[in-house]
Every structure is written in C-alpha cells, then in structure tokens.
Design an enzyme around this catalytic site. Sequence first.
Site, PDB file in Angstrom:
ATOM      1  N   SER A 154       0.862  -1.186   0.000  1.00 46.34           N
ATOM      2  CA  SER A 154       0.000   0.000   0.000  1.00 46.34           C
ATOM      3  C   SER A 154       0.896   1.232   0.000  1.00 46.34           C
ATOM      4  O   SER A 154       2.084   1.152   0.359  1.00 46.34           O
ATOM      5  CB  SER A 154      -0.874  -0.001   1.262  1.00 46.34           C
ATOM      6  OG  SER A 154      -1.493   1.249   1.475  1.00 46.34           O
ATOM      7  N   TYR A 167      -2.182  -0.531  10.624  1.00 48.05           N
ATOM      8  CA  TYR A 167      -2.296  -0.937   9.212  1.00 48.05           C
ATOM      9  C   TYR A 167      -1.017  -0.612   8.456  1.00 48.05           C
ATOM     10  O   TYR A 167      -0.477  -1.472   7.742  1.00 48.05           O
ATOM     11  CB  TYR A 167      -3.488  -0.240   8.568  1.00 48.05           C
ATOM     12  CG  TYR A 167      -3.601  -0.505   7.087  1.00 48.05           C
ATOM     13  CD1 TYR A 167      -4.070  -1.725   6.623  1.00 48.05           C
ATOM     14  CD2 TYR A 167      -3.224   0.463   6.158  1.00 48.05           C
ATOM     15  CE1 TYR A 167      -4.157  -1.987   5.259  1.00 48.05           C
ATOM     16  CE2 TYR A 167      -3.316   0.220   4.796  1.00 48.05           C
ATOM     17  CZ  TYR A 167      -3.784  -1.003   4.349  1.00 48.05           C
ATOM     18  OH  TYR A 167      -3.861  -1.250   2.994  1.00 48.05           O
TER      19      TYR A 167
END
Length: 257
Positions: A154, A167
């Site tokens: 990501s 995350y």
Amino acid sequence: MPAPADGFIHREQLPTGRKVVLVTGASSGIGEATAKVLAEHGHHVVLGARRTERLEALTDAIQAAGGSAESHALDVTDAGQVRAFVDGARSRHGRVDVLVNNAGVMPLSKLEALRLDEWNRMIDVNIRGVLHGIAAALPVMREQRHGQFINVASVGAHQVSPTAAVYCATKYAVRAISEGLRQEVGGDIRVTVISPGVTESELAESISDPVGREEMRTYRSVAIPASSVGAAIAFAVGQPADVDVSEIIVRPTAGHS
C-alpha cells in the site's frame, strides 16, 4: 474450453505460454479485479478467499468470458490451508508460476481506541498471510527453478497517517519481507511489491471505528478503479524472466495518494 467433470483445468489442458497464477483475497476489490485482468491476458487463475459464493460467481464469470479459472476456499491466517491451496494447484497443473499475496484487512482506528482484536487481525491477515504464502510456495518455486511472488502492500507502506498506525505497520512489514525475500532468492525467482494508493474497494466499509470510517470515506473521495491495480500486476507478471519489477506504486493522478 469446457472444464472437465471435476471442475479443474488439468496440466495437459493448459495452453503453452499461459501461467498458473494463484490469487489470495480474490472475492472482491483488487483481488477480484486482478483475477479478471490476468484471465483476460490468457493466464489460468487459481482463486482463494473465505467468501466462496463470491469466488464461485467470479469463476463462472471468467469462464463465461472465455477465461480459465478455478476457485477454492482459503483463509490465509491458516498456514495449512495456504499450503493445501498451493500444493493443490501444483498437483493439478504441474507448476505454480505466480503467487499474488493480496488478502488484506484495514480496520482503521486511533491507537487510543485500543482495538486489540482488530490490531491482531491485521497482523494475522496482512503479515502472517503473506508469510504463509511464501512458506507454501517458495519450496515449490525453488524446486521448479522459477516463479514470482507479487505481494500487495500500500502507499501506507511508505507513509503513516492518523488512524492507520497498525495498518501501515503491517504494510511496511510486507515491503521489508519482500525486499528480504528478493535479496535471498536471486536468479530464478522474482519478487514484486505492488503499493496501491486510494483504490475503489470494500475496505473502508469494514472499518468499525466511526472516526476511522468517516476519515477514510473522505480520504477515498478520489480513487482509481481496482482494475488499474490489476493492470499493474499483469504488467509485472508479463515481463521477461530476466526482468524483476521490484516495486510499483499506483495511485490516482488527482488527490493526495
């Protein structure tokens, strides 16, 4: 080509030049889009996820469009299931050319919310899931002397934002694991990290924390379609064997990330 009675496309039926590509987290979002794009490129896709009814619908859609696909129930937090997923594909098709470690969760919240269960879930899926994939497929790729890992990280593997500390930590870990793997395997096995920016998916709707959910909805007001990430993955898969695309960051032209 019609599938045989057992539902599998066997090794002798795979056209020359097609790759056997395994995709985790294939029931929605980037995984689903990647499966479609790779099938359109002529590869045989082996799809795994927990939501089997969605997997079956996706497999039917790919086959109806002339593609080659099969689906299997898979929970990447279970190392035994991941090993069976990989070994089964190898048994049926004689090889595993690519493993796309895509499965991931994103229940964002501020650290002060102390959502320990959600933190542990992200660690289990986003980190252990990737490690389980590597543990299952690396011996196969070593033995066959070729293969490619594509690990989906990501932009959160490059920057940290409020509500996303855990995350982002898991995605930083995916980058670190991938780079270590790339340096260790050398030669015959390729390792690619795909780092999507804001992408259309269901991840934001899975956020239980109201603050994190609202911030992410605002953050995701400008997003690229999941198929754009699938196209980046297909690009990495399609490179010659002596070309290793180490990392691709794909994000919206407009917006912040």
